[in-house]
Write a protein that holds these residues in place. Structure first.
Motif, PDB file in Angstrom:
ATOM      1  N   SER A  36       0.814  -1.322   0.011  1.00 22.81           N
ATOM      2  CA  SER A  36      -0.099   0.117   0.206  1.00 22.81           C
ATOM      3  C   SER A  36       0.907   1.394  -0.093  1.00 22.81           C
ATOM      4  CB  SER A  36      -0.967  -0.167   1.182  1.00 22.81           C
ATOM      5  OG  SER A  36      -0.169   0.045   2.363  1.00 22.81           O
ATOM      6  N   ARG A  37       2.109   1.257  -0.032  1.00 27.89           N
ATOM      7  CA  ARG A  37       3.068   2.332   0.053  1.00 27.89           C
ATOM      8  C   ARG A  37       2.952   3.023  -1.252  1.00 27.89           C
ATOM      9  NH1 ARG A  37       5.249   4.020   5.156  1.00 27.89           N
ATOM     10  NH2 ARG A  37       4.298   2.509   6.790  1.00 27.89           N
ATOM     11  N   PRO A  38       2.815   4.329  -1.324  1.00 31.33           N
ATOM     12  CA  PRO A  38       2.866   4.958  -2.829  1.00 31.33           C
ATOM     13  C   PRO A  38       4.274   4.868  -3.265  1.00 31.33           C
ATOM     14  CG  PRO A  38       1.947   6.431  -1.167  1.00 31.33           C
ATOM     15  CD  PRO A  38       2.356   5.119  -0.413  1.00 31.33           C
ATOM     16  N   SER A  39       5.380   4.912  -2.517  1.00 32.23           N
ATOM     17  CA  SER A  39       6.698   4.513  -3.139  1.00 32.23           C
ATOM     18  C   SER A  39       7.145   3.274  -3.603  1.00 32.23           C
ATOM     19  CB  SER A  39       7.778   5.135  -1.996  1.00 32.23           C
ATOM     20  OG  SER A  39       7.719   4.111  -0.954  1.00 32.23           O
ATOM     21  N   GLY A  40       6.025   2.246  -2.852  1.00 32.30           N
ATOM     22  CA  GLY A  40       6.407   0.860  -3.265  1.00 32.30           C
ATOM     23  C   GLY A  40       7.314   0.202  -2.474  1.00 32.30           C
TER      24      GLY A  40
ATOM     25  N   VAL B 276       8.782   0.006   1.886  1.00 28.03           N
ATOM     26  CA  VAL B 276       8.860   0.511   3.341  1.00 28.03           C
ATOM     27  C   VAL B 276      10.069  -0.043   4.072  1.00 28.03           C
ATOM     28  CG1 VAL B 276       7.164  -1.606   4.033  1.00 28.03           C
ATOM     29  CG2 VAL B 276       7.122   0.610   5.144  1.00 28.03           C
ATOM     30  N   CYS B 277      10.465   0.727   4.957  1.00 29.27           N
ATOM     31  CA  CYS B 277      11.559   0.297   5.726  1.00 29.27           C
ATOM     32  C   CYS B 277      10.875  -0.460   7.045  1.00 29.27           C
ATOM     33  CB  CYS B 277      12.113   1.408   6.404  1.00 29.27           C
ATOM     34  SG  CYS B 277      13.490   1.296   7.542  1.00 29.27           S
ATOM     35  N   VAL B 278      11.832  -1.505   7.395  1.00 27.26           N
ATOM     36  CA  VAL B 278      11.277  -2.315   8.424  1.00 27.26           C
ATOM     37  C   VAL B 278      11.101  -1.497   9.697  1.00 27.26           C
ATOM     38  CG1 VAL B 278      13.574  -2.894   9.386  1.00 27.26           C
ATOM     39  CG2 VAL B 278      11.860  -4.535   9.749  1.00 27.26           C
ATOM     40  N   CYS B 279      11.721  -0.251   9.992  1.00 26.25           N
ATOM     41  CA  CYS B 279      11.401   0.409  11.050  1.00 26.25           C
ATOM     42  C   CYS B 279       9.953   1.171  11.085  1.00 26.25           C
ATOM     43  CB  CYS B 279      12.672   1.529  11.114  1.00 26.25           C
ATOM     44  SG  CYS B 279      12.492   2.631   9.807  1.00 26.25           S
ATOM     45  N   GLU B 280       9.386   1.030   9.920  1.00 21.24           N
ATOM     46  CA  GLU B 280       8.057   1.566   9.741  1.00 21.24           C
ATOM     47  C   GLU B 280       6.848   0.546   9.884  1.00 21.24           C
ATOM     48  OE1 GLU B 280       7.493   4.653   6.602  1.00 21.24           O
ATOM     49  OE2 GLU B 280       9.348   3.899   6.072  1.00 21.24           O
ATOM     50  N   LEU B 281       7.364  -0.821   9.883  1.00 22.19           N
ATOM     51  CA  LEU B 281       6.577  -1.968  10.045  1.00 22.19           C
ATOM     52  C   LEU B 281       6.432  -2.332  11.435  1.00 22.19           C
ATOM     53  CD1 LEU B 281       7.751  -3.866   6.844  1.00 22.19           C
ATOM     54  CD2 LEU B 281       5.769  -2.605   7.174  1.00 22.19           C
TER      55      LEU B 281
ATOM     56  N   VAL C  46       8.032 -11.065  -1.519  1.00 21.76           N
ATOM     57  CA  VAL C  46       8.607  -9.707  -1.159  1.00 21.76           C
ATOM     58  C   VAL C  46      10.249  -9.747  -1.671  1.00 21.76           C
ATOM     59  CG1 VAL C  46       7.037  -8.705   0.552  1.00 21.76           C
ATOM     60  CG2 VAL C  46       9.267  -9.833   1.238  1.00 21.76           C
ATOM     61  N   ASP C  47      10.892  -8.620  -1.766  1.00 20.33           N
ATOM     62  CA  ASP C  47      12.150  -8.633  -1.940  1.00 20.33           C
ATOM     63  C   ASP C  47      12.809  -7.522  -0.778  1.00 20.33           C
ATOM     64  OD1 ASP C  47      13.095 -10.129  -4.061  1.00 20.33           O
ATOM     65  OD2 ASP C  47      12.720  -8.523  -5.465  1.00 20.33           O
ATOM     66  N   SER C  48      13.899  -7.568  -0.433  1.00 21.01           N
ATOM     67  CA  SER C  48      14.553  -6.676   0.532  1.00 21.01           C
ATOM     68  C   SER C  48      15.858  -6.240  -0.050  1.00 21.01           C
ATOM     69  CB  SER C  48      14.658  -7.367   1.910  1.00 21.01           C
ATOM     70  OG  SER C  48      15.678  -8.269   1.914  1.00 21.01           O
ATOM     71  N   GLU C  49      16.220  -5.006   0.607  1.00 20.23           N
ATOM     72  CA  GLU C  49      17.432  -4.391   0.219  1.00 20.23           C
ATOM     73  C   GLU C  49      17.977  -3.651   1.529  1.00 20.23           C
ATOM     74  OE1 GLU C  49      19.070  -0.526  -2.264  1.00 20.23           O
ATOM     75  OE2 GLU C  49      17.199  -1.560  -2.776  1.00 20.23           O
ATOM     76  N   ARG C  50      19.211  -4.037   1.970  1.00 24.05           N
ATOM     77  CA  ARG C  50      19.921  -3.526   3.203  1.00 24.05           C
ATOM     78  C   ARG C  50      20.273  -2.008   2.726  1.00 24.05           C
ATOM     79  NH1 ARG C  50      20.779  -4.354   8.187  1.00 24.05           N
ATOM     80  NH2 ARG C  50      20.268  -6.427   8.052  1.00 24.05           N
ATOM     81  N   ARG C  51      20.074  -0.938   3.476  1.00 23.18           N
ATOM     82  CA  ARG C  51      20.566   0.281   3.384  1.00 23.18           C
ATOM     83  C   ARG C  51      21.165   0.741   4.704  1.00 23.18           C
ATOM     84  NH1 ARG C  51      15.403   2.662   0.110  1.00 23.18           N
ATOM     85  NH2 ARG C  51      15.581   1.212  -1.620  1.00 23.18           N
ATOM     86  N   GLY C  52      22.422   0.764   5.089  1.00 24.60           N
ATOM     87  CA  GLY C  52      22.829   0.895   6.234  1.00 24.60           C
ATOM     88  C   GLY C  52      22.403   0.100   7.388  1.00 24.60           C
ATOM     89  N   THR C  53      21.793   0.613   8.281  1.00 23.86           N
ATOM     90  CA  THR C  53      21.463  -0.518   9.408  1.00 23.86           C
ATOM     91  C   THR C  53      19.779  -0.790   9.167  1.00 23.86           C
ATOM     92  OG1 THR C  53      20.627   1.453  10.663  1.00 23.86           O
ATOM     93  CG2 THR C  53      22.857   0.383  11.074  1.00 23.86           C
ATOM     94  N   TRP C  54      19.166  -0.330   8.098  1.00 20.49           N
ATOM     95  CA  TRP C  54      17.962  -0.656   7.892  1.00 20.49           C
ATOM     96  C   TRP C  54      17.624  -1.455   6.779  1.00 20.49           C
ATOM     97  CZ3 TRP C  54      15.405   0.116  12.100  1.00 20.49           C
ATOM     98  CH2 TRP C  54      15.691   1.144  12.749  1.00 20.49           C
TER      99      TRP C  54
END
Length: 116
Positions: free
Chosen positions: A46-50, A52-57, A81-89
């Motif tokens: 549902s995120r417009p950007s497609g 979401v950070c795990v910190c928001e979930l 789902v796919d995931s991508e690490r960016r720094g610590t998130w």
């Protein structure tokens, strides 16, 4: 999604699922059989950007961060789902090829029943 070329999503009335296809799709549907995982997928999609950070979930649930990570891992293993690490998130996004495949399969089943 096209059904040409003997792909995975032939209508069930024309071509039943092969054993491998059924096992693969069962894994996907099993992953969605849990309310937390279904909500997680919905929150991500549902995120417009497609994405979401795990910190928001995590705050959306009364569950610990490791439990949320476990559910996300199962969604990832199922190919939803796919995931991508960016720094610590870690950022998650839905894999439309998997959800489109599920939708095509369900449409073919419901379409067959409506015609009967």
């Amino acid at each position: 999604m096209s059904n040409q070329g003997g792909g995975c999503c032939e209508p069930l009335s024309e071509e039943p699922l092969a054993e491998e296809q059924a096992a693969e799709l069962a894994t996907v549907f099993k992953a969605l059989g849990d309310p937390v995982r279904l909500r997680l997928l919905s929150l991500i999609a549902s995120r417009p950007s497609g994405e979401v950070c795990v910190c928001e979930l995590t705050p959306a649930f009364d569950l610990s961060q490791p439990t949320i990570s476990h559910h996300l891992k199962l969604l990832r293993q199922a190919g939803l789902v796919d995931s991508e690490r960016r720094g610590t998130w870690v950022y998650y996004r839905v894999r439309p090829e998997t959800t489109d495949r599920m939708a095509a399969l369900l449409s073919s089943v419901s379409g067959d029943r409506a015609a009967v």
